[in-house]
Design an enzyme around this catalytic site. Structure first.
Site, PDB file in Angstrom:
ATOM      1  CD  GLU A  14      -2.975   0.702   0.084  1.00 35.40           C
ATOM      2  OE1 GLU A  14      -2.522   1.592   0.160  1.00 35.40           O
ATOM      3  OE2 GLU A  14      -4.543   0.140   0.187  1.00 35.40           O
ATOM      4  CG  ASP A  37      -8.057  -0.129  -1.817  1.00 33.19           C
ATOM      5  OD1 ASP A  37      -7.260   0.782  -1.259  1.00 33.19           O
ATOM      6  OD2 ASP A  37      -7.375  -1.190  -1.258  1.00 33.19           O
ATOM      7  CG  ASN A  86      -8.372   1.708   0.781  1.00 33.90           C
ATOM      8  OD1 ASN A  86      -7.881   2.410   0.398  1.00 33.90           O
ATOM      9  ND2 ASN A  86      -9.645   0.546   1.739  1.00 33.90           N
TER      10      ASN A  86
END
Length: 606
Positions: free
Chosen positions: A334, A514, A464
């Site tokens: 991420e 996301d 997110n």
């Protein structure tokens, strides 16, 4: 983002966005810098000159007092920085002259250069405090000017907003050209150069309306500006030599300068005949026709809905196929961010608490830090350090080979949860979102530069992706549990978020929104968790492109590279590639054919 209007924005929005970008460029050059003070000051001054070109383009939209105030602020800022670089310019001008000096002038160049270099060093050594004071004053004025941009009264739309300013600048340039053709002087040539440079910047802003022709005009105006700039630098050098009276006879060098200036002026006047030979009204009508053609071109896609055949969409750009850059097996890769100071990319494996770094030049990556808890995200601080957002609401500064420096030890309501995504805003604040935990929903906080936290949203399922629109009027935000991308109005002065609206609803599609980023054209790129793809949306929320990945959980995306023309994409599920795909947990890159926007840096507790 590029220094021009975009087809996806109104002229007013484009003007404001360009102005914000120039002021941000000045701030970054003077605070973050490249390590070369001369280059940084040059970059800052150039941004202020671009601003003055922009202000002249929209001059008719501002009152006389407003124009004088904004133009004066930019002019004064550039002047405060001018003295910091003039000594270096003199040395560079002499060096350029020395390359063509004859045998009689060359030894003089060596002697004079030694004198100029000694005085340049002395000026820099003795004026350190004055330089710092000037830079601090410029930064203060730039922040104030940037805050006024959104209140500019830009009432007119389309061509009417820019025509008067463009025509006025061409007329002024033509008038100065005529004066220099009749009786050139150092001051007249310098004034002509100013008009040429302002017109050059205006052509940059308007380039999309006729890219090929505008590029040609920019090239020739830039060449003319360089000719006149070199002439002016030589004039300043000659004046300095006469005033300083060095112990060397500079007569041969002054003759060399005179010959060089004659050659430069002749080339400039010939080029000026080509560029300023057209009557202003005829010149303006030509560009107005190009503008109308551009507008027709921009609205053409809307005709598809009424049955008119259109040319097919361009093919996917070469390089737009994902390439595996780091075959990590991240459980939840991420938060990728490009670190321009290091020309490297950082990203994390959230639950493992691992911070990775990729060197694209060597195509190598390494684990640079492992935390004892999950790292939910990070920002890059103005000083180059990383601000880590951890489990339990802890926030700490990381510098390589140093212990973490905690800014916040934890947040009581987040002790059983963690941060999941964060973003810095143009003012150095950070929006940091958490996810739902055993005791309740997550939250979106704002971390101000003094280290204080403000709760903005509660009841969040999973905070997110976030990203700013190019004009900085909006903040995109994703709560993945809603399967929607939302958009807020963003208040620059306070950091408040208002008027939440749905930008994209993916409820009926496969996968969950996301991480995301926004490109230089204002399009939104969103990673699709459990959707195996990256989706690009137009500024109106319509899907424009979809890129497939060999991983089900595509988690986040950012632009990187020296030109911000590379997309870096993280994925998750690396602990179960049999189910999640061969590329699960890896880092990918691709070249989409568009550029990104620089990510803002946080300035928390600096």
């Amino acid at each position: 983002m590029s220094f021009n209007l975009e087809s996806t924005e109104s002229v007013a929005a484009g003007v404001r966005r360009i102005a914000h970008e120039q002021f941000t460029g000045v701030s970054r050059a003077l605070t973050e810098g490249s390590g070369n003070r001369d280059d940084d000051i040059h970059s800052a001054r150039k941004a202020m000159k671009r601003m003055r070109g922009l202000l002249r383009l929209i001059r008719g939209q501002l009152s006389t007092d407003e124009y004088r105030s904004e133009n004066g602020a930019c002019r004064d800022a550039a002047r405060k920085l001018a003295g910091l670089r003039d000594a270096t310019v003199l040395v560079a001008t002499l060096d350029s002259l020395a390359t063509t000096a004859d045998d009689g002038a060359h030894p003089i160049c060596v002697s004079v250069r030694q004198m100029l270099e000694e005085r340049r060093r002395a000026a820099y050594d003795d004026g350190a405090a004055a330089r710092d004071g000037a830079v601090a004053e410029v930064l203060e004025h730039v922040l104030e000017a940037d805050a006024r941009v959104d209140s500019w009264p830009l009432k007119h739309a389309g061509w009417k907003m820019v025509n008067d300013g463009l025509l006025r600048m061409y007329r002024r340039g033509r008038s100065e050209f005529d004066a220099c053709s009749w009786q050139p002087s150092t001051e007249r040539l310098h004034q002509w150069r100013k008009r040429v440079k302002y017109l050059y910047y205006q052509m940059q802003i308007l380039q999309p309306m006729w890219p090929g022709m505008m590029a040609a005009w920019q090239e020739e105006l830039d060449r003319l500006g360089d000719l006149l700039g070199d002439d002016h630098d030589l004039a300043v050098l000659a004046q300095k030599l006469r005033e300083e009276n060095p112990c060397t006879d500079v007569g041969p060098l002054l003759i060399q300068i005179s010959h060089r200036r004659y050659s430069l002026q002749r080339q400039a006047l010939i080029l000026g005949m080509r560029l300023f030979g057209e009557r202003p009204r005829d010149w303006s009508r030509r560009w107005h026709a190009a503008w109308r053609a551009w507008q027709e071109e921009c609205i053409a896609p809307d005709l598809a809905g009424i049955g008119i055949a259109l040319a097919p969409e361009p093919a996917t750009p070469p390089g737009a196929t994902p390439e595996r850059m780091a075959d990590t097996h991240c459980k939840t890769g991420e938060g990728p961010l490009w670190h321009s100071d290091e020309s490297c990319l950082y990203w994390v494996d959230i639950p493992a608490g691992i911070l990775y770094r990729l060197n694209p030049v060597t195509s190598t990556h390494e684990q640079v830090f492992t935390a004892e808890v999950a790292i939910g995200g990070f920002t890059i601080q103005a000083d180059g350090s990383l601000l880590l957002f951890l489990s339990g609401g802890a926030i700490a500064v990381w510098r390589q080979n140093e212990h973490l420096e905690y800014i916040i030890e934890g947040i009581t309501v987040e002790r059983e949860s963690r941060f999941n995504d964060v973003i810095a805003d143009p003012m150095g604040r950070v929006y940091c979102g958490t996810m739902a935990g055993p005791t309740g929903g997550g939250r979106l906080f704002r971390l101000d530069t003094d280290g204080s936290l403000t709760e903005l949203l509660d009841g969040v399922g999973c905070s997110n992706g976030m990203g700013f629109s190019p004009d900085r009027r909006h903040l995109y935000y994703i709560d993945s549990s809603t399967r929607k991308i939302d958009r807020f109005d963003w208040d620059k002065a306070t950091g408040d978020l208002r008027n939440r609206q749905v930008f994209v609803d993916t409820t009926d599609e496969e996968g969950v929104p996301d991480g995301m980023t926004v490109d230089a054209e204002g399009f939104v790129w969103c990673a699709r968790w459990d959707g195996s793809c990256l989706v690009r949306y137009r500024p109106d929320g319509i899907e424009q492109q979809r890129i497939e990945f060999p991983a089900r959980k595509v988690s986040s995306v950012t632009f990187g590279g020296a030109d911000l023309d590379v997309l870096y994409v993280t994925t998750a599920g690396g602990d179960d590639r049999l189910t999640e795909g061969d590329g699960a947990g890896a880092l990918f890159s691709l070249r989409p054919g568009v550029r990104g926007l620089p990510e803002f840096r946080s300035r928390v507790c600096l």
